[in-house]
Enzyme design. Structure first.
Site, mmCIF file in Angstrom:
data_model
loop_
_atom_site.group_PDB
_atom_site.id
_atom_site.type_symbol
_atom_site.label_atom_id
_atom_site.label_comp_id
_atom_site.label_asym_id
_atom_site.label_seq_id
_atom_site.Cartn_x
_atom_site.Cartn_y
_atom_site.Cartn_z
ATOM 1 N N SER A 186 -6.061 61.597 75.171
ATOM 2 C CA SER A 186 -6.861 62.822 75.140
ATOM 3 C C SER A 186 -5.957 64.059 75.228
ATOM 4 C CB SER A 186 -7.862 62.824 76.304
ATOM 5 O OG SER A 186 -7.153 62.717 77.528
ATOM 6 N N TYR A 191 -11.495 63.758 78.838
ATOM 7 C CA TYR A 191 -12.565 62.833 78.461
ATOM 8 C C TYR A 191 -13.380 62.378 79.677
ATOM 9 C CZ TYR A 191 -10.563 61.780 73.773
ATOM 10 O OH TYR A 191 -10.118 61.824 72.480
ATOM 11 N N GLY A 192 -12.684 62.187 80.797
ATOM 12 C CA GLY A 192 -13.264 61.514 81.966
ATOM 13 C C GLY A 192 -14.656 61.961 82.376
ATOM 14 N N CYS A 246 -4.321 55.626 76.663
ATOM 15 C CA CYS A 246 -5.374 56.288 77.443
ATOM 16 C C CYS A 246 -6.279 55.188 77.964
ATOM 17 C CB CYS A 246 -6.130 57.240 76.514
ATOM 18 S SG CYS A 246 -7.588 57.998 77.241
ATOM 19 N N ASN A 247 -6.377 55.067 79.283
ATOM 20 C CA ASN A 247 -7.222 54.015 79.874
ATOM 21 C C ASN A 247 -8.685 54.228 79.501
ATOM 22 O OD1 ASN A 247 -5.504 52.506 82.239
ATOM 23 N ND2 ASN A 247 -4.799 54.584 81.913
ATOM 24 N N THR A 248 -9.101 55.492 79.454
ATOM 25 C CA THR A 248 -10.504 55.803 79.163
ATOM 26 C C THR A 248 -10.842 55.375 77.735
ATOM 27 O OG1 THR A 248 -10.203 57.717 80.601
ATOM 28 C CG2 THR A 248 -12.227 57.649 79.310
ATOM 29 N N CYS A 258 -4.935 56.011 85.133
ATOM 30 C CA CYS A 258 -5.139 57.049 84.111
ATOM 31 C C CYS A 258 -3.735 57.506 83.752
ATOM 32 C CB CYS A 258 -5.954 58.195 84.691
ATOM 33 S SG CYS A 258 -5.896 59.724 83.707
ATOM 34 N N THR A 259 -3.459 57.646 82.463
ATOM 35 C CA THR A 259 -2.072 57.905 82.064
ATOM 36 C C THR A 259 -1.578 59.304 82.443
ATOM 37 O OG1 THR A 259 -2.829 58.437 79.823
ATOM 38 C CG2 THR A 259 -2.070 56.183 80.218
ATOM 39 N N HIS A 260 -2.485 60.186 82.822
ATOM 40 C CA HIS A 260 -2.037 61.498 83.321
ATOM 41 C C HIS A 260 -1.442 61.384 84.736
ATOM 42 C CE1 HIS A 260 -4.529 63.169 80.064
ATOM 43 N NE2 HIS A 260 -3.957 64.339 80.281
HETATM 44 N N1 DGL Z 1 -5.254 59.982 80.105
HETATM 45 C C1 DGL Z 1 -6.546 59.419 80.073
HETATM 46 C C2 DGL Z 1 -6.675 58.063 80.743
HETATM 47 O O1 DGL Z 1 -5.704 57.338 80.811
HETATM 48 C C3 DGL Z 1 -7.774 60.304 80.032
HETATM 49 C C4 DGL Z 1 -7.867 61.484 80.944
HETATM 50 C C5 DGL Z 1 -9.051 62.350 80.560
HETATM 51 O O2 DGL Z 1 -9.044 62.854 79.424
HETATM 52 O O3 DGL Z 1 -9.969 62.523 81.392
HETATM 53 O O4 DGL Z 1 -7.705 57.658 81.189
#
Ligand code: DGL
Length: 261
Positions: free
Chosen positions: A8, A39-40, A70-72, A182-184
């Protein structure tokens, strides 16, 4: 070979950094859905549409394999993406399984940080029910952390206060491992290391994901294809030049950190 990466926003750079370390001779194209990050907190139907639109743009670049960093996005779309596209697709999911296994001997609990959307998905429930026989896994969404990260907010006082507030309801003596789902979030792993008691380990899914990417490239014989030079091209859905610059800065930041614990 050209490997596409999708997130995202800048979170997937924590996974790309791992790919650049392990597979430095491939080429990479990184796509961020800047129009729709985060996205979350958004409805799943909308997010699914955003993912398919952004990945379709990325596919126009003739990539040979795709990492959904991105996990989501993985939890809500990876199965349909694999049906739609013929190239190999690797997703990322919260590292709950290794965390539970690593933690078994300590008798302590596991705390998973991930987005609300990831935590609500049947894929996440299925993962936890499969590996968590003792009922030791708890989860906590950290939506503001994605926003801080997108703003390149790395101020220790601000982020430290945020973590302390979120962790206040938890008795940290009960926990043995925190999973960054979450990758962030790995952008803040070193700060978390300072905040969490030393008995708590921190894991994220990027190294497992890149190991699977590497194994898949071998399996498909793709490593025999012409190799690249570790070149990274950035793309984003809003076509903002300043965002491309931000991605370069953020990638430098994660490449110069050893945040894998
Ligand atoms: N980096 C994303 C993940 O791994 C999504 C974060 C987001 O957009 O809320 O879930």
């Amino acid at each position: 070979m050209t490997i596409g990466f999708f997130d995202s926003g800048i979170g997937g750079l924590t996974v790309l950094a791992e790919a650049l370390r392990r597979l430095p001779t491939e080429n990479y194209i990184y796509m961020a859905d800047t129009l729709h990050v985060p996205y979350g907190p958004k409805p799943i139907v909308d997010v699914k549409g955003y993912i398919f639109d952004a990945i379709e743009q990325l596919m126009q670049e003739d990539i040979d394999a795709l990492v959904v960093a991105c996990n989501t996005a993985t939890s809500i779309a990876v199965a349909e993406l694999r049906n739609k596209y013929a190239i190999p697709i690797i997703g990322i999911e919260p590292a709950v399984k290794p965390a539970v296994e690593m933690n078994r001997e300590t008798g302590r609990r596991v705390l998973v940080f991930a987005t609300q959307l990831t935590l609500q998905q049947p894929k996440y429930y299925a993962l936890v029910s499969r590996v968590d026989e003792e009922g030791i896994v708890d989860s906590l969404p950290l939506p503001e952390l994605v926003t801080y990260c997108e703003e390149l907010q790395f101020d220790k006082d601000i982020i430290g206060a945020y973590f302390r507030e979120k962790l206040a309801p938890f008795n940290l003596d009960d926990y043995g491992i925190v999973v960054l789902g979450c990758t962030h979030y790995p952008f803040y792993a070193d700060l978390l290391r300072e905040i969490l008691p030393s008995h708590i380990g921190i894991v994220d899914g990027s190294s497992g994901t890149i190991k699977r990417l590497s194994a898949m490239l071998y399996r498909y014989g793709m490593t025999k294809l012409e190799q690249g030079s570790g070149q990274v091209k950035f793309m984003c859905t809003s076509h903002e030049p300043h965002y491309i610059e931000k991605m370069r800065i953020a990638l430098d930041y994660v490449m110069n950190k050893d945040y894998t614990i």
